[in-house]
Design a protein around this motif. Structure first.
Motif, PDB file in Angstrom:
ATOM      1  N   HIS A 295      29.159 -36.746 -47.017  1.00  0.00           N
ATOM      2  CA  HIS A 295      30.517 -36.355 -46.639  1.00  0.00           C
ATOM      3  C   HIS A 295      31.331 -37.566 -46.174  1.00  0.00           C
ATOM      4  O   HIS A 295      32.503 -37.705 -46.524  1.00  0.00           O
ATOM      5  CB  HIS A 295      30.463 -35.308 -45.527  1.00  0.00           C
ATOM      6  N   LYS A 298      31.861 -39.865 -49.418  1.00  0.00           N
ATOM      7  CA  LYS A 298      32.304 -39.211 -50.651  1.00  0.00           C
ATOM      8  C   LYS A 298      33.514 -39.910 -51.274  1.00  0.00           C
ATOM      9  O   LYS A 298      33.659 -39.944 -52.501  1.00  0.00           O
ATOM     10  CB  LYS A 298      32.619 -37.746 -50.361  1.00  0.00           C
ATOM     11  N   LYS A 329      27.927 -34.402 -57.282  1.00  0.00           N
ATOM     12  CA  LYS A 329      28.576 -33.600 -56.237  1.00  0.00           C
ATOM     13  C   LYS A 329      27.616 -32.647 -55.530  1.00  0.00           C
ATOM     14  O   LYS A 329      28.040 -31.790 -54.746  1.00  0.00           O
ATOM     15  CB  LYS A 329      29.707 -32.783 -56.863  1.00  0.00           C
ATOM     16  N   ASP A 332      28.003 -32.036 -51.756  1.00  0.00           N
ATOM     17  CA  ASP A 332      29.344 -31.817 -51.220  1.00  0.00           C
ATOM     18  C   ASP A 332      29.442 -30.490 -50.464  1.00  0.00           C
ATOM     19  O   ASP A 332      28.893 -29.465 -50.914  1.00  0.00           O
ATOM     20  CB  ASP A 332      30.383 -31.808 -52.340  1.00  0.00           C
ATOM     21  N   VAL A 333      30.131 -30.514 -49.345  1.00  0.00           N
ATOM     22  CA  VAL A 333      30.463 -29.302 -48.594  1.00  0.00           C
ATOM     23  C   VAL A 333      31.911 -29.417 -48.140  1.00  0.00           C
ATOM     24  O   VAL A 333      32.472 -30.511 -48.068  1.00  0.00           O
ATOM     25  CB  VAL A 333      29.541 -29.099 -47.367  1.00  0.00           C
ATOM     26  N   ASP A 334      32.522 -28.301 -47.824  1.00  0.00           N
ATOM     27  CA  ASP A 334      33.897 -28.299 -47.339  1.00  0.00           C
ATOM     28  C   ASP A 334      33.976 -28.881 -45.933  1.00  0.00           C
ATOM     29  O   ASP A 334      33.020 -28.785 -45.147  1.00  0.00           O
ATOM     30  CB  ASP A 334      34.461 -26.876 -47.331  1.00  0.00           C
ATOM     31  N   GLU A 335      35.135 -29.424 -45.614  1.00  0.00           N
ATOM     32  CA  GLU A 335      35.350 -30.025 -44.297  1.00  0.00           C
ATOM     33  C   GLU A 335      35.079 -29.031 -43.166  1.00  0.00           C
ATOM     34  O   GLU A 335      34.509 -29.391 -42.128  1.00  0.00           O
ATOM     35  CB  GLU A 335      36.787 -30.544 -44.207  1.00  0.00           C
ATOM     36  N   ASN A 336      35.468 -27.779 -43.385  1.00  0.00           N
ATOM     37  CA  ASN A 336      35.305 -26.795 -42.316  1.00  0.00           C
ATOM     38  C   ASN A 336      33.838 -26.397 -42.081  1.00  0.00           C
ATOM     39  O   ASN A 336      33.533 -25.670 -41.133  1.00  0.00           O
ATOM     40  CB  ASN A 336      36.151 -25.547 -42.575  1.00  0.00           C
ATOM     41  N   GLU A 337      32.925 -26.871 -42.937  1.00  0.00           N
ATOM     42  CA  GLU A 337      31.504 -26.595 -42.758  1.00  0.00           C
ATOM     43  C   GLU A 337      30.770 -27.711 -42.009  1.00  0.00           C
ATOM     44  O   GLU A 337      29.615 -27.538 -41.604  1.00  0.00           O
ATOM     45  CB  GLU A 337      30.830 -26.405 -44.122  1.00  0.00           C
TER      46      GLU A 337
END
Length: 362
Positions: A295, A298, A329, A332-337
């Protein structure tokens, strides 16, 4: 009381569990040789392989590797050597220094030291030099590769030796980027036939490295100041380090309880976690330290590498085109995770200590 699982003990009892037969997932397979073997592998991308200074550094790296691996080495493969045959039994091979001393700077380097019983077996003890010639460097294709690997049993028995070796090699070669962690070594002579095995395993083990580094190094996608992936160990030269805000910015985002930084002269080596990871837990197969490092980095990761494998022959699984980009990818995870992943790191993952880090960590 339930007996604690001892990985080293089990690996010593059943080493063949880490091996896959040749051509396992190809039409007409399997065949009677080792097509792929799970190991711990390091990869360094560096420049100036045609110069005497760097060639001597490569010899010094091999000298250090031999101190661990020489009793197990059995074969030396070379692609179109200027003299001699492509295959030599290791005891009959000339010293690497002597072979390099007799090679013109305009001749590319190709050395594959393996430990298989058969010459076409994939092996866990492995040392590979893919070096660009001077004329290639002059036209901009100057990225060369050193890869080396050890068996997982060796890593369990000597948990700091590989880490020290990787850092020492980085200090000798001043690589631009690199990584080290779990990987499947494929048969040198039958890579294409065993890439489906690697692709199949990659779908189940997010901690695996995938693809042949020497074939990727000088593709157009590798030219920008970016990285291919993160792993247990990840190399960033100063240019790449600056692009992510510098060392202080990274240390602020990656807790020292689980991440260590080592200076190799031209940049830093980042250690993500107390040990190399193949996967995560039953809830999510992605290794937590790798997810968090990915993260942070990235923004400097390649968006594409073209393909990691060759084309399919009969519809067998390969990582090409879109599927290769999806592999890049995979972490990859979302910022909110991210907050949840950080909490998981601190509560579920073992901390770094003197048993799993080197004293020279920054």
């Amino acid at each position: 009381m339930e007996q604690e699982f001892n990985l080293a003990e089990e690996l010593a009892k059943q080493p063949h569990l880490l091996e896959a037969p040749g051509n396992l997932l190809m039409k007409g397979g399997p065949e009677d040789y080792i097509g792929a073997v799970l190991c711990l592998r390091g990869t360094l991308y560096f420049k100036q392989a045609h110069t005497p200074l760097v060639r001597e550094a490569l010899c010094q790296c091999f000298d250090a590797f031999k101190r661990l691996a020489e009793p197990y080495l059995t074969w030396l493969w070379r692609e179109e050597p200027p003299e001699g045959k492509p295959l030599t039994a290791y005891p009959d091979a000339k010293p690497l220094r002597d072979m390099l001393a007799n090679m013109d700077e305009d001749y590319p380097l190709s050395f594959y030291y393996t430990s298989g019983k058969q010459s076409n077996d994939a092996s866990a003890w492995y040392f590979d030099i893919f070096g660009q010639a001077a004329w290639e460097a002059k036209i901009g294709d100057d990225l060369s590769v050193l890869e080396f690997s050890v068996p997982l049993l060796y890593q369990e028995q000597q948990p700091l030796r590989f880490l020290q070796l990787f850092l020492d090699f980085a200090r000798r070669l001043n690589p631009e980027q690199g990584y080290a962690g779990h990987a499947y070594n494929l048969s040198i002579t039958n890579r294409d036939d065993n890439q489906p095995t690697e692709a199949f395993m990659a779908a189940r083990m997010p901690g695996l490295d995938i693809g042949t580094a020497g074939l990727l190094a000088n593709r157009p996608q590798f030219k920008p100041t970016r990285i291919k992936t993160v792993s247990w160990l990840t190399v960033l030269d100063q240019k790449r380090l600056d692009l992510v805000g510098g060392l202080d910015a990274l240390r602020a985002q990656l807790p020292s309880s689980h991440f260590a930084f080592y200076d190799y002269g031209a940049g830093v080596v980042i250690q993500a976690g107390a040990y190399p990871y193949l996967g995560g837990d039953a809830e999510d197969p992605r290794p937590t330290p790798y997810v968090l490092l990915n993260h942070v980095l990235k923004g400097i990761r390649y968006e594409t590498v073209g393909s990691l494998h060759g084309g399919s022959h009969d519809g067998e699984l390969r990582l090409v085109g879109w599927s290769a980009d999806q592999w890049l990818k995979r972490l990859d995870v979302d910022e909110n995770e991210i907050a949840g992943w950080r909490a998981k790191l601190l509560t579920d993952e073992p901390c770094l200590n003197a048993a799993n880090t080197l004293v020279e960590r920054l």
